[in-house]
Design a protein around this motif. Sequence first.
Motif, mmCIF file in Angstrom:
data_model
loop_
_atom_site.group_PDB
_atom_site.id
_atom_site.type_symbol
_atom_site.label_atom_id
_atom_site.label_comp_id
_atom_site.label_asym_id
_atom_site.label_seq_id
_atom_site.Cartn_x
_atom_site.Cartn_y
_atom_site.Cartn_z
ATOM 1 N N ALA A 54 108.456 50.767 81.914
ATOM 2 C CA ALA A 54 107.180 51.154 81.300
ATOM 3 C C ALA A 54 107.379 52.320 80.339
ATOM 4 N N LYS A 55 108.162 53.306 80.765
ATOM 5 C CA LYS A 55 108.431 54.468 79.905
ATOM 6 C C LYS A 55 109.217 54.034 78.670
ATOM 7 N N ALA A 56 110.184 53.123 78.864
ATOM 8 C CA ALA A 56 110.993 52.648 77.736
ATOM 9 C C ALA A 56 110.122 51.962 76.696
ATOM 10 N N ASN A 57 109.178 51.132 77.147
ATOM 11 C CA ASN A 57 108.288 50.450 76.206
ATOM 12 C C ASN A 57 107.415 51.430 75.439
ATOM 13 N N VAL A 58 106.959 52.477 76.131
ATOM 14 C CA VAL A 58 106.149 53.503 75.457
ATOM 15 C C VAL A 58 106.979 54.209 74.394
ATOM 16 N N VAL A 59 108.221 54.596 74.766
ATOM 17 C CA VAL A 59 109.091 55.325 73.842
ATOM 18 C C VAL A 59 109.453 54.467 72.633
ATOM 19 N N LEU A 60 109.801 53.197 72.872
ATOM 20 C CA LEU A 60 110.245 52.329 71.783
ATOM 21 C C LEU A 60 109.113 51.967 70.818
ATOM 22 N N HIS A 61 107.867 52.100 71.269
ATOM 23 C CA HIS A 61 106.746 51.798 70.388
ATOM 24 C C HIS A 61 106.077 53.064 69.849
ATOM 25 N N ALA A 62 106.548 54.234 70.311
ATOM 26 C CA ALA A 62 105.946 55.494 69.875
ATOM 27 C C ALA A 62 106.433 55.865 68.478
ATOM 28 N N ARG A 63 105.557 56.505 67.735
ATOM 29 C CA ARG A 63 105.926 56.977 66.401
ATOM 30 C C ARG A 63 105.239 58.313 66.142
ATOM 31 N N GLY A 64 105.785 59.039 65.182
ATOM 32 C CA GLY A 64 105.139 60.265 64.724
ATOM 33 C C GLY A 64 104.894 61.277 65.816
ATOM 34 N N ALA A 65 103.646 61.724 65.926
ATOM 35 C CA ALA A 65 103.267 62.800 66.844
ATOM 36 C C ALA A 65 103.510 62.403 68.299
ATOM 37 N N GLU A 66 103.280 61.128 68.622
ATOM 38 C CA GLU A 66 103.468 60.686 70.000
ATOM 39 C C GLU A 66 104.933 60.793 70.408
ATOM 40 N N LYS A 93 106.994 66.517 56.275
ATOM 41 C CA LYS A 93 107.427 66.075 57.600
ATOM 42 C C LYS A 93 108.575 65.072 57.491
ATOM 43 N N LEU A 94 108.469 64.172 56.504
ATOM 44 C CA LEU A 94 109.535 63.185 56.286
ATOM 45 C C LEU A 94 110.830 63.874 55.877
ATOM 46 N N LEU A 95 110.725 64.900 55.048
ATOM 47 C CA LEU A 95 111.911 65.647 54.636
ATOM 48 C C LEU A 95 112.601 66.305 55.820
ATOM 49 N N GLY A 96 111.832 66.631 56.847
ATOM 50 C CA GLY A 96 112.417 67.270 58.027
ATOM 51 C C GLY A 96 113.066 66.306 58.994
ATOM 52 N N GLU A 97 112.859 64.982 58.793
ATOM 53 C CA GLU A 97 113.447 63.971 59.679
ATOM 54 C C GLU A 97 114.935 63.817 59.381
#
Length: 454
Positions: A420-432, A17-21
């Motif tokens: 609210a959406k910006a905070n979710v996006v900026l703290h999201a990682r991986g699958a989220e 998965k990391l290789l695909g980033e």
Amino acid sequence: MSATRAPDRPQRSRFRKLLGELWFQVVVAAVLGVAVGLAFPSLGAELKPLNDWFIALVKMIVVPVVFCVITVGIASMDNLRKAGRIGVKSIGYFLVLSLASMLIGLAVGNIFRPGDGMNVDPATLDASSVPSDASEQHSTFTGFISGLIPESLFGAITGHEILSALVVSIIFGVALNMAGPSGAPLTRGISALSGVVFRIVGWVMRLAPIGTFGALATVVATYGAGSLQQLGYLILLFTATCIAYVLIVLGTIMRACKLSLFGLMRFLKAELLVALSTCSSEAVLPQLVRKLEMMGIGRPVVGIVIPSGFSFNLDGSAVYLTMASLFLAQALGVDLSWQEQLVMVGVMMLTSKGTAGIAGGAFIVLASTITAVGHMPLAALALIVGIDRILNEGRVFINVLGNAVAAIVIGKWEKDFDSAKANVVLHARGAELERIEADYDAAEQRSADGHPQV
């Protein structure tokens, strides 16, 4: 035996998965490029076309992105006064930040005086090392105004000049908005075209590691460590100033917006890495537009702020211009009074506009300013021409990040920003984060198909 292998599978899966980033591929390509440039200089020098081809592909798609985003954004507005309001607020913000950036560079140059002690005799400078186009007046005020006016309406859309494309897109969007129902089919058509254009952007950006590899291999092979040793103090001082600018100026603005600067940098890591390696802010404009819309900034705001920001909000270049000018003056033993320095800043405020997407455009602006002010010979540029590509790293990074912050500021100012959406996006990682991107793409597809976004 199978029991001992089982725990390795999640690790292998994460590694694949990391290789695909994209950001990871860019980092690997950068390391390989530096290694090739150091170990095989002759080969590294031959790899420059890889970066040139990537930049050419990006330039192929940038203007269509600008046209689609701005035209649809303005055509879809309920109130045209909003477009004018966004434009005025953006220009005001850009001018304040540009002036502040130049004054910061001026203060650092006067306090630390990186050019003192060099005692360079202007007669010994080799002007032939300065690029021949650097002395041309690419960035004069009249040249800037001329760049706003396209030769033809559709020529601006099919060309590669962002400023003229910006003007035509605004005019086209306003005309579609005023046309009402009769212009709706064309608006839907351009919206559908936008989906196709961004699909092409995704394909082009997958080639970023190749461009990165070629760019860094060429730079290391061409300049090596000699330039770093000769002018190391200026490089270190400028790098430290860029870091301080990001943490203090942009960090303060993001805190005022109640958002995380490091979260934004993590979210834009692929775009920032591509900009760093190619030294062209234009290379990431399409993806930056997409990412900022995904964060919850309104399309009209992003569509106006980002393309205009790459012409008017070059804060990294602003810091560089005043620092480099003072360095050259100090190296030549030219003592500039505060009045002369402020005049120089005024000239730079005019000449620094309109170099969007030009790799090393700030160097051309510096040449134009030296020619206009006349406080030192143009041949002085030979002192820094060898390290300009290295200094470009810091200024391009700030240009891209600064424009992302500008879009956030104007979005909040216009109340067209979902915090609210910006905070979710900026703290999201991986699958989220992948789910958020998938939801955004699905919403864009529904919009292109003529269905309302939900």
